[in-house]
Design an enzyme around this catalytic site. Sequence first.
Site: not given
Length: 478
Positions: A127, A157, A231
């Site tokens: 993402h 992911d 992230s």
Amino acid sequence: MRPRPLPTLFALTLAAAFGGFAATAIRDGLEAPAQASPAAAALPAVSALPTAVGGQPVPSLAPMLARVTPAVVSVHTKQTIRIRNPFANDPMFRRMFPNIPQERINESLGSGVIIDAKNGYVLTNHHVIEGADEVSVTLSDGRTLKAEFTGSDPDTDIAVMKIPAENLSSLTLADSDALKVGDFVVAVGNPFGIGQTVTSGIVSAVGRSGLRGLGYQNFIQTDASINPGNSGGALVNLNGELVGINTASFNPQGSMAGNIGLGFAIPANLARNIKDQLIANDGVVRRGSLGLESQDVDARLAQALKLDEPRGAVVTRVFAGSAAAAAGLKAGDVILAANGQRIDSRDALRNFEGLQAIGGRVSLEVRREGKPLQLAATLREQPKAYAGKDLDERLGGASFAELPERLRQSGASGVLIESVARGSRAERNGLRSGDVVVAANAGDFEDLPGFRASFTRPPAQLVLRVMRGNAIANLLMQ
């Protein structure tokens, strides 16, 4: 300034003098030998940060982080977005406003981890780089390097990039299966784009799943602060080894509201498996599958199936030629555990399957007619897409794919129309790329294998129930 009255000046002078006397007395008391007077011993102790305890240096994470932080990078992406302007093709509008831009640039920030200094491979989240036209990586020493996309897997992911391999530092991947609740961990990343930041905490849980919208799940949960921008960053143990890739945080008020001690990381063992597949298979991940459909066990089913409690995944269909068929599974069997991992629901079984590789051996704990049964299966490849013409001529020109797992975790079901060829029969029948087929009169289905199996006997009239955005319609295929 207004002059102070004499009593005030006298009081200040006395306080200053007493303060100096008190400081001297405290110093003398600390430096005095053990047989100092009782009055001196009664003086309060002064708190200070020690440089050593028992003659040993105070524990610090700094030496470990000195090795770790050069391998953690900031990821910067750019994406060109076409602006929807209803007047863009109007000649008068274009003459009046010739300089209005027809596109804009979206920029975002995240983090990444160098895991191979020799070849320049960087792990991050899917993402973080999804849809990006350009990706660059900034190292801790200030260098900014253009990154080359290697491959990514939306359902776990995980994404892999490659940067020029010059004077790089990398992290060793630990065995994340050895992690235990209570182990100390440290998160390193670029939260909110403010620059490289280190936070610490413990492992709060392992094997965490059931989080909506996050694909296949086997998360490490930690209370080390993980915020937007973290992230793709590193979760390391106290040896400086990579145990996880930070991927998400939870806050009831939204992720931008900040961390409340619920952070999640993808285990290093899973990241390693996906990374190896992406590099070896030209950016593609191949997953193993049992080849069955199942449903949850409610209280009524539990009683009918002679179960002690309403849990497990009851098999409703076994596909011909599948791993499940070869293992001897039958409709009505209840799967309670796989490789020793408890299976409480249909979603839990799907999640387990999605994290397994092709050819993997799976030991299944099953109940059949109330009796325990042990079965072994060797997982086979899970199809990624089917051409519409191979299912039914009326679907010619369309390609059908499995729904992204994050959509399933959000409650969606069905199959995704991946593409529709211009001028094809499927397009004339009203199908569009991005549509989701949620039902059909050809037969019941939950996923792509079930959709394919429903066309064993194509109906005379084929009707698909299609979701497009928030709208649902029935389309007749002709």
